[in-house]
Write a protein that holds these residues in place. Sequence first.
Motif, PDB file in Angstrom:
ATOM      1  N   ALA A  61      22.206  52.107  22.068  1.00 16.57           N
ATOM      2  CA  ALA A  61      22.011  52.143  23.524  1.00 16.57           C
ATOM      3  C   ALA A  61      20.538  52.259  23.929  1.00 16.57           C
ATOM      4  O   ALA A  61      20.138  51.751  24.963  1.00 16.57           O
ATOM      5  N   ASN A  62      19.716  52.922  23.111  1.00 13.29           N
ATOM      6  CA  ASN A  62      18.315  53.124  23.521  1.00 13.29           C
ATOM      7  C   ASN A  62      17.390  52.014  23.035  1.00 13.29           C
ATOM      8  O   ASN A  62      16.166  52.166  23.044  1.00 13.29           O
ATOM      9  N   GLY A  63      17.955  50.904  22.584  1.00 17.71           N
ATOM     10  CA  GLY A  63      17.137  49.766  22.156  1.00 17.71           C
ATOM     11  C   GLY A  63      16.820  49.781  20.671  1.00 17.71           C
ATOM     12  O   GLY A  63      16.343  48.784  20.123  1.00 17.71           O
ATOM     13  N   GLU A  64      17.068  50.908  20.005  1.00 14.63           N
ATOM     14  CA  GLU A  64      16.881  50.944  18.558  1.00 14.63           C
ATOM     15  C   GLU A  64      18.037  50.212  17.876  1.00 14.63           C
ATOM     16  O   GLU A  64      19.063  49.910  18.506  1.00 14.63           O
ATOM     17  N   LEU A  69      15.377  43.273  16.424  1.00 11.49           N
ATOM     18  CA  LEU A  69      14.384  44.018  17.218  1.00 11.49           C
ATOM     19  C   LEU A  69      13.307  43.080  17.736  1.00 11.49           C
ATOM     20  O   LEU A  69      13.014  42.059  17.121  1.00 11.49           O
ATOM     21  N   PRO A  70      12.711  43.420  18.881  1.00 11.89           N
ATOM     22  CA  PRO A  70      11.632  42.574  19.413  1.00 11.89           C
ATOM     23  C   PRO A  70      10.381  42.633  18.523  1.00 11.89           C
ATOM     24  O   PRO A  70      10.208  43.592  17.765  1.00 11.89           O
ATOM     25  N   ARG A  71       9.554  41.636  18.640  1.00 16.64           N
ATOM     26  CA  ARG A  71       8.283  41.605  17.922  1.00 16.64           C
ATOM     27  C   ARG A  71       7.440  42.814  18.352  1.00 16.64           C
ATOM     28  O   ARG A  71       7.370  43.119  19.534  1.00 16.64           O
ATOM     29  N   ALA A  72       6.847  43.500  17.397  1.00 15.79           N
ATOM     30  CA  ALA A  72       6.019  44.669  17.721  1.00 15.79           C
ATOM     31  C   ALA A  72       4.962  44.843  16.636  1.00 15.79           C
ATOM     32  O   ALA A  72       5.094  44.298  15.541  1.00 15.79           O
ATOM     33  N   ALA A  73       3.926  45.619  16.988  1.00 17.12           N
ATOM     34  CA  ALA A  73       2.839  45.844  16.017  1.00 17.12           C
ATOM     35  C   ALA A  73       3.349  46.618  14.806  1.00 17.12           C
ATOM     36  O   ALA A  73       2.877  46.437  13.687  1.00 17.12           O
ATOM     37  N   VAL A  84      21.400  53.008   2.085  1.00 14.94           N
ATOM     38  CA  VAL A  84      20.295  53.634   2.812  1.00 14.94           C
ATOM     39  C   VAL A  84      20.541  53.302   4.270  1.00 14.94           C
ATOM     40  O   VAL A  84      20.875  52.163   4.602  1.00 14.94           O
ATOM     41  N   LEU A  85      20.416  54.311   5.119  1.00 11.07           N
ATOM     42  CA  LEU A  85      20.754  54.129   6.527  1.00 11.07           C
ATOM     43  C   LEU A  85      19.544  54.512   7.385  1.00 11.07           C
ATOM     44  O   LEU A  85      19.099  55.664   7.357  1.00 11.07           O
ATOM     45  N   TYR A  86      19.016  53.504   8.094  1.00  8.02           N
ATOM     46  CA  TYR A  86      17.846  53.726   8.945  1.00  8.02           C
ATOM     47  C   TYR A  86      18.211  53.500  10.405  1.00  8.02           C
ATOM     48  O   TYR A  86      19.009  52.612  10.730  1.00  8.02           O
ATOM     49  N   ARG A  87      17.519  54.244  11.257  1.00  7.86           N
ATOM     50  CA  ARG A  87      17.448  53.945  12.691  1.00  7.86           C
ATOM     51  C   ARG A  87      16.079  53.363  12.901  1.00  7.86           C
ATOM     52  O   ARG A  87      15.087  54.026  12.582  1.00  7.86           O
ATOM     53  N   VAL A  88      16.004  52.148  13.408  1.00 12.04           N
ATOM     54  CA  VAL A  88      14.705  51.468  13.483  1.00 12.04           C
ATOM     55  C   VAL A  88      14.255  51.362  14.934  1.00 12.04           C
ATOM     56  O   VAL A  88      15.010  50.931  15.810  1.00 12.04           O
ATOM     57  N   HIS A  89      12.994  51.768  15.146  1.00 11.96           N
ATOM     58  CA  HIS A  89      12.417  51.819  16.499  1.00 11.96           C
ATOM     59  C   HIS A  89      11.183  50.923  16.558  1.00 11.96           C
ATOM     60  O   HIS A  89      10.297  51.053  15.722  1.00 11.96           O
ATOM     61  N   SER A 122      14.634  42.542   7.630  1.00 12.46           N
ATOM     62  CA  SER A 122      13.411  42.735   8.419  1.00 12.46           C
ATOM     63  C   SER A 122      13.777  43.159   9.836  1.00 12.46           C
ATOM     64  O   SER A 122      14.921  42.968  10.281  1.00 12.46           O
ATOM     65  N   ALA A 123      12.776  43.693  10.514  1.00 11.74           N
ATOM     66  CA  ALA A 123      12.987  44.140  11.898  1.00 11.74           C
ATOM     67  C   ALA A 123      13.454  42.965  12.756  1.00 11.74           C
ATOM     68  O   ALA A 123      14.327  43.111  13.610  1.00 11.74           O
TER      69      ALA A 123
END
Length: 395
Positions: free
Chosen positions: A327-330, A354-358, A387-392, A348-349
């Motif tokens: 819900a928070n975009g992650e 996920l949107p392109r980011a630095a 392995v479980l990640y939350r990606v921001h 990959s992100a």
Amino acid sequence: MNDVRARRKFSRSVVFAAAFALVTAATPAANALPDGLALTPPMGFNNWNTTGCAVDERIIRDTADLFVRDGLKEAGYSQVNVDDCWAEQQRGPDGRLRPNRKRFPGGIKALADYVHGKGLKFGIYTSAGTVTCAKTMPGALDHEDVDAQTFADWGVDYLKYDNCNNQGRPARERYEKMRDALKKTSRPIVFSICEWGQNKPWEWGARTGHLWRTTGDIKDNWAKLLDIVKKNAPLDAYAGPGHWNDPDMLEVGNGGMTSTEYRTHFGLWAMMAAPLLIGADLRKISPEHLDILRNREVIAIDQDAKGVQAKVLSKADGRWVFAKPLANGEVAVALFNEGGAKARISTSAEAIGLPRAAGYRLRDVWQHQDSRTTGPISAVVPPHGHVLYRVHADG
Ligand code: GLA
């Protein structure tokens, strides 16, 4: 219009808009039941995987106590559910079900009251057939109205409705009859369709109940777990707030799998937005297994308000990548190793949406640690592990 009135009108419309936004955010999709129940996957306990038919009121009360004492209630577990074998073999002279005298001497109403007294909810079980699966008690087929009313009178909040001894009658008809009977009682009751995926309940279940089993029964072993994951994972498009795929209750803590496998079980159930119904005896569970069930960061992925079941992005050579938008975009990503040797699993992100980011922050929700990446997401994963990640995404 003078200033004060204009200001009032403006602030009223802001309040209305905010209220409207809240209501729409909390409303189930058009294809779900309109009752607003189970907007996130149900969480709780069911005795079947640990006691089978040897259930009694003691384990239900003790579980309610332990939900409070051990922080499970605080972690989000609320349902305490009784499975098969709770009733006498014969209905009473009034046609109603009667609790088994030896194992439920206090009766179901008192038990539900006890559970409610702890701020928890109470669930019960029967079958859309002549008798239940264990055949020790009557089923509700052709008794839908009286049984639904009995449950409502007792204060039941959740009904698991099984599929045994159904006389070959059409599934949809049987489950819709109970849905309508529950509705007639006016009590909000979560309706769990336990049809084992035989008639593709994911295609009609959203209008009939709040969750539907997608497979046969789980067992406390790795082969069965994998079998269920393979059947439930492709059904992601059917799940959402108020209507969930149900890959069956948890075996975490029952002793048939390693802790790595139990973490995989719990992590993948969270990614698949599955109901989290504890199936272990909490009076005997090890602290390590209890901590798996209490992992708040994993639970948050399961309970995320967006209500999306993870998509499988790839699974070549038993190296699975699951992605679940939050819900928070992650985005939550699971790198799951089905095989018996350790393996590097990569995505990959960008691939997980996920949107392109630095740069990106990877939150490992089992290690409770952050790391950073410019895009690649990769880990060496132990056999049967994940392995479980939350990606921001930054910025
Ligand atoms: C069926 C269900 C199980 C359990 C048993 C009880 O097998 O699928 O989850 O409820 O019945 O007899």
